[in-house]
Every structure is written in structure tokens, then in C-alpha cells.
Design a protein around this motif. Structure first.
Motif, PDB file in Angstrom:
ATOM      1  N   LYS A 134       0.826  -1.207   0.000  1.00  0.00           N
ATOM      2  CA  LYS A 134       0.000   0.000   0.000  1.00  0.00           C
ATOM      3  C   LYS A 134       0.861   1.259   0.000  1.00  0.00           C
ATOM      4  N   ALA A 135       1.999   1.220   0.705  1.00  0.00           N
ATOM      5  CA  ALA A 135       2.864   2.398   0.802  1.00  0.00           C
ATOM      6  C   ALA A 135       3.573   2.699  -0.504  1.00  0.00           C
ATOM      7  N   GLY A 136       3.796   1.696  -1.345  1.00  0.00           N
ATOM      8  CA  GLY A 136       4.497   1.916  -2.605  1.00  0.00           C
ATOM      9  C   GLY A 136       5.931   2.357  -2.368  1.00  0.00           C
ATOM     10  N   ASP A 137       6.300   3.488  -2.943  1.00  0.00           N
ATOM     11  CA  ASP A 137       7.672   3.982  -2.828  1.00  0.00           C
ATOM     12  C   ASP A 137       7.898   4.847  -1.591  1.00  0.00           C
ATOM     13  N   VAL A 138       6.850   5.098  -0.830  1.00  0.00           N
ATOM     14  CA  VAL A 138       6.992   5.966   0.348  1.00  0.00           C
ATOM     15  C   VAL A 138       7.637   5.183   1.494  1.00  0.00           C
ATOM     16  N   PRO A 139       8.752   5.678   2.043  1.00  0.00           N
ATOM     17  CA  PRO A 139       9.355   4.982   3.189  1.00  0.00           C
ATOM     18  C   PRO A 139       8.479   5.144   4.430  1.00  0.00           C
ATOM     19  N   PHE A 140       8.398   4.106   5.232  1.00  0.00           N
ATOM     20  CA  PHE A 140       7.618   4.212   6.464  1.00  0.00           C
ATOM     21  C   PHE A 140       8.389   3.584   7.618  1.00  0.00           C
ATOM     22  N   LEU A 141       8.118   4.101   8.806  1.00  0.00           N
ATOM     23  CA  LEU A 141       8.754   3.597  10.025  1.00  0.00           C
ATOM     24  C   LEU A 141       7.814   2.580  10.659  1.00  0.00           C
ATOM     25  N   PRO A 142       8.200   1.298  10.700  1.00  0.00           N
ATOM     26  CA  PRO A 142       7.334   0.275  11.282  1.00  0.00           C
ATOM     27  C   PRO A 142       7.666   0.058  12.765  1.00  0.00           C
ATOM     28  N   PHE A 143       6.689   0.249  13.635  1.00  0.00           N
ATOM     29  CA  PHE A 143       6.972   0.030  15.056  1.00  0.00           C
ATOM     30  C   PHE A 143       5.900  -0.846  15.682  1.00  0.00           C
ATOM     31  N   ALA A 144       6.315  -1.625  16.662  1.00  0.00           N
ATOM     32  CA  ALA A 144       5.405  -2.534  17.365  1.00  0.00           C
ATOM     33  C   ALA A 144       5.285  -2.109  18.821  1.00  0.00           C
ATOM     34  N   THR A 145       4.085  -2.211  19.360  1.00  0.00           N
ATOM     35  CA  THR A 145       3.835  -1.822  20.746  1.00  0.00           C
ATOM     36  C   THR A 145       3.952  -3.032  21.674  1.00  0.00           C
ATOM     37  N   SER A 146       3.356  -2.960  22.846  1.00  0.00           N
ATOM     38  CA  SER A 146       3.646  -3.922  23.909  1.00  0.00           C
ATOM     39  C   SER A 146       3.289  -5.364  23.568  1.00  0.00           C
ATOM     40  N   SER A 147       2.301  -5.595  22.702  1.00  0.00           N
ATOM     41  CA  SER A 147       1.926  -6.970  22.377  1.00  0.00           C
ATOM     42  C   SER A 147       3.086  -7.742  21.769  1.00  0.00           C
ATOM     43  N   VAL A 148       3.926  -7.045  21.001  1.00  0.00           N
ATOM     44  CA  VAL A 148       5.133  -7.660  20.446  1.00  0.00           C
ATOM     45  C   VAL A 148       6.324  -7.429  21.374  1.00  0.00           C
ATOM     46  N   ARG A 149       6.463  -6.208  21.848  1.00  0.00           N
ATOM     47  CA  ARG A 149       7.612  -5.841  22.681  1.00  0.00           C
ATOM     48  C   ARG A 149       7.745  -6.729  23.919  1.00  0.00           C
ATOM     49  N   ASP A 150       6.627  -7.046  24.539  1.00  0.00           N
ATOM     50  CA  ASP A 150       6.669  -7.795  25.791  1.00  0.00           C
ATOM     51  C   ASP A 150       6.519  -9.300  25.610  1.00  0.00           C
ATOM     52  N   SER A 151       6.430  -9.775  24.374  1.00  0.00           N
ATOM     53  CA  SER A 151       6.343 -11.214  24.152  1.00  0.00           C
ATOM     54  C   SER A 151       7.667 -11.887  24.501  1.00  0.00           C
ATOM     55  N   SER A 152       7.612 -13.104  24.980  1.00  0.00           N
ATOM     56  CA  SER A 152       8.826 -13.797  25.412  1.00  0.00           C
ATOM     57  C   SER A 152       9.718 -14.196  24.240  1.00  0.00           C
ATOM     58  N   ASN A 153       9.169 -14.188  23.023  1.00  0.00           N
ATOM     59  CA  ASN A 153       9.958 -14.539  21.835  1.00  0.00           C
ATOM     60  C   ASN A 153      10.068 -13.367  20.866  1.00  0.00           C
ATOM     61  N   VAL A 154      10.159 -12.147  21.416  1.00  0.00           N
ATOM     62  CA  VAL A 154      10.155 -10.938  20.596  1.00  0.00           C
ATOM     63  C   VAL A 154      11.240 -10.939  19.521  1.00  0.00           C
ATOM     64  N   ASP A 155      12.462 -11.345  19.863  1.00  0.00           N
ATOM     65  CA  ASP A 155      13.555 -11.333  18.884  1.00  0.00           C
ATOM     66  C   ASP A 155      13.268 -12.289  17.731  1.00  0.00           C
ATOM     67  N   GLU A 156      12.740 -13.461  18.062  1.00  0.00           N
ATOM     68  CA  GLU A 156      12.408 -14.444  17.037  1.00  0.00           C
ATOM     69  C   GLU A 156      11.297 -13.925  16.124  1.00  0.00           C
ATOM     70  N   VAL A 157      10.286 -13.285  16.709  1.00  0.00           N
ATOM     71  CA  VAL A 157       9.170 -12.745  15.926  1.00  0.00           C
ATOM     72  C   VAL A 157       9.664 -11.684  14.948  1.00  0.00           C
ATOM     73  N   ILE A 158      10.479 -10.759  15.448  1.00  0.00           N
ATOM     74  CA  ILE A 158      10.993  -9.686  14.590  1.00  0.00           C
ATOM     75  C   ILE A 158      11.855 -10.258  13.471  1.00  0.00           C
ATOM     76  N   ARG A 159      12.657 -11.241  13.802  1.00  0.00           N
ATOM     77  CA  ARG A 159      13.538 -11.857  12.798  1.00  0.00           C
ATOM     78  C   ARG A 159      12.723 -12.564  11.707  1.00  0.00           C
ATOM     79  N   LYS A 160      11.695 -13.313  12.099  1.00  0.00           N
ATOM     80  CA  LYS A 160      10.883 -14.042  11.125  1.00  0.00           C
ATOM     81  C   LYS A 160      10.092 -13.086  10.230  1.00  0.00           C
ATOM     82  N   VAL A 161       9.517 -12.044  10.830  1.00  0.00           N
ATOM     83  CA  VAL A 161       8.763 -11.066  10.041  1.00  0.00           C
ATOM     84  C   VAL A 161       9.684 -10.362   9.050  1.00  0.00           C
ATOM     85  N   ALA A 162      10.896 -10.025   9.477  1.00  0.00           N
ATOM     86  CA  ALA A 162      11.856  -9.350   8.591  1.00  0.00           C
ATOM     87  C   ALA A 162      12.260 -10.256   7.430  1.00  0.00           C
ATOM     88  N   ARG A 163      12.467 -11.534   7.724  1.00  0.00           N
ATOM     89  CA  ARG A 163      12.869 -12.469   6.675  1.00  0.00           C
ATOM     90  C   ARG A 163      11.758 -12.652   5.632  1.00  0.00           C
TER      91      ARG A 163
END
Length: 294
Positions: free
Chosen positions: A63-92
Motif C-alpha cells: 500500500k505504501a508503494g515507494d513511500v518509506p515508512f517507520l514500522p513500530f510494534a507496541t507492547s503486544s510484540v515488545r513484551d512477548s517472550s519470543n520478541v527477537d524471534e518474531v521480529i527476525r521471522k517477520v523481517a525475513r
């Protein structure tokens, strides 16, 4: 120059792209999430949760196309016990790496957004933000808060703890009083979906940009009513969405505690919060770059 933010929360991933005016976004695209259903007893986000996060991020990227956007996650992701794994999988899977803001940073951004919405003529303000996992408080009289704190007292957190209303009130009062002094002389501003839905429940207009308030006396009347209702019955009330109905009682108790501890009988509602605080920062940076280039 357009700037964008992707706000990944428990119930949605919301992409907003603006040029200068936050009231007239170029893009506002929301994908529903239900991460509350994908967090197990250990606090880990399930594989299905990662799948839904990845799909939402991919949709936002398209939807954003060529526009750069800053993606941030709030406490539901931040406070999860597997936060690093989640971020890594989503990035991949998406090529987008979610940023995780600290609770204190969220409090600072909410303060900046509320300050911008009401202006400096509002004088000193105390900004109250009830999220799903945490609550944020910030107070000050300038562009930046003099103090900002975050506590694990969010509506989802207390609902999952299975506490009674009485126990929630004690927990909230004790934790808040120890962390944040009263600010009776400041104007109280609530900037979260919880405060918006409670104000609507108490009779405020549904217009997002109309002046709205929440009064403590109304909130105190509604808490015992909410406690007697089923989740389905709460979802039928004005302002309470179906996906937030289960945690609406805890949200009301936390809001009540914030108002009492900060010393306010009335809270003004701001439609702007963390997401808008980030957008304001990005717009200012864009303007600064344009000025220096000229």
C-alpha cells in the motif's frame, strides 16, 4: 516529501502516510489483527500470530508503494517472550524490520502528540495512555515531558491476570502512586482507544475530532455495570468494539486509577497518541532536510 508510520498493535496494523497535514493523510490503511488470541501462557506469540503479522506488514508495504515508512510494534510484540524471534521471522518474510519502542518512549511520543493537539495554550499537562499491555504517563509544560513512566498495568495484562475489580483497584493504585506523583495543577489528557471508548460510553460524541471529556463520576458509575455484563453485552454498548469488549472492564478500572492518582476529576480526550507523535517527528525531520537542501 511524504512520510509514513506503520503502527503494529494487538488488534491492528495501521499504516498512515502524510505529507504535512496529519488531519489529511494521503494513505490510511488498517489490517485487523488478533494477537491477543495468539499469545500463549508463556507469553510467546504463536506461529499463526507471526503469519498474521507478516501478512499485515506485506499489505502495508504494498500500500505504501515507494513511500518509506517507520514500522513500530507496541507492547503486544515488545513484551512477548519470543520478541527477537518474531521480529527476525517477520523481517525475513517481508523485508521489513519492526522497531520496538520502549514504554517510556511511547509515553514521550504520546505527550508530544497531545501537546501538539491542544497547543501550548493548554499550559502544563499530564498525559494518560492506557494500552493493552502497559500504561504510560507523562507530564510537563514544554515541548518535551519533564517526566515519563510506563508500567505493566494495561487492560489486556490485568484481564489475563484474572483479578477482581477490588484487587485491580488496589494493584493499580499502589503501583501508580509509587511511580508518579499527583499533578492536580496540570490539565489531564487521555490519549488512547481506552479513553476514547470510555468517553463515548459516558455520553461523549462519536466525532473523533469533536471536543470530548471523560468525568470520573461517570466512570465510577459504569465500572460496576460493566462488571455485571457479559463480553457480548459489553460489545453492544456505545463505543466498545467487539474485540476490546473482554478487556473493557480492566481498561475502565485502570483509567479510574490514573485519574485518581494524578488528581483529576475530568480528562480531555486527544485523538492523537504514539503514532501521531512519531509522524510529527518525521514531518519535522523532513522539513529540516528540505530547509537545509534549499
Amino acid at each position: 516529501m511524504s512520510v509514513g508510520v506503520l503502527d503494529v498493535g494487538c488488534f491492528s496494523a495501521h499504516l498512515v502516510v502524510v505529507e504535512r497535514d496529519l488531519l489529511r493523510p494521503l494513505v490510511s490503511h488498517k489490517v485487523r489483527l488478533r494477537l491477543d488470541r495468539e499469545i500463549d501462557a508463556r507469553g510467546a506469540i504463536s506461529g499463526a500470530g507471526v503469519d498474521s503479522l507478516s501478512a499485515a506488514v506485506l499489505a502495508a508495504r504494498k500500500k505504501a508503494g515507494d513511500v518509506p515508512f517507520l514500522p513500530f510494534a507496541t507492547s503486544s510484540v515488545r513484551d512477548s517472550s519470543n520478541v527477537d524471534e518474531v521480529i527476525r521471522k517477520v523481517a525475513r518474510r517481508t523485508g521489513v524490520e519492526l522497531k520496538v519502542l520502549s514504554g517510556k518512549e511511547e509515553a514521550r511520543l504520546s505527550y508530544q502528540a497531545a501537546r501538539q493537539w491542544f497547543g501550548f495554550a493548554a499550559g502544563p499537562v499530564v498525559v494518560l495512555d492506557v494500552g493493552g499491555g502497559t500504561v504510560e504517563l507523562a507530564a510537563g509544560s514544554g515541548a518535551e515531558p519533564d517526566r515519563a513512566v510506563s508500567l505493566p498495568l494495561g487492560a489486556r495484562t490485568l484481564t489475563r491476570a484474572g483479578l477482581t475489580v477490588a484487587d485491580m483497584r488496589v494493584e493499580v493504585a499502589e503501583r501508580l502512586a509509587a511511580a508518579f506523583p499527583a499533578s492536580e495543577s496540570a490539565r489531564a489528557i487521555g490519549c488512547s482507544k481506552v479513553f476514547e471508548q470510555l468517553a463515548r460510553l459516558a455520553g461523549a460524541r462519536s466525532d473523533t475530532y469533536a471536543p470530548r471529556q471523560l468525568r470520573l463520576k461517570d466512570l465510577e458509575k459504569w465500572i460496576p455495570r460493566l462488571a455485571k455484563l457479559s463480553v457480548r453485552e459489553r460489545a453492544a454498548l456505545p463505543g466498545i468494539s467487539r474485540h476490546r469488549a473482554q478487556q473493557s472492564l480492566a481498561g475502565a478500572v485502570v483509567a479510574e486509577g490514573l485519574m485518581k492518582v494524578s488528581g483529576h476529576d475530568v480528562v480531555d480526550i486527544s485523538p492523537w497518541s504514539t503514532k501521531e507523535g512519531l509522524l510529527l517527528s518525521l514531518v519535522e525531520r523532513s522539513r529540516a532536510r528540505s530547509s537545509s537542501a534549499a
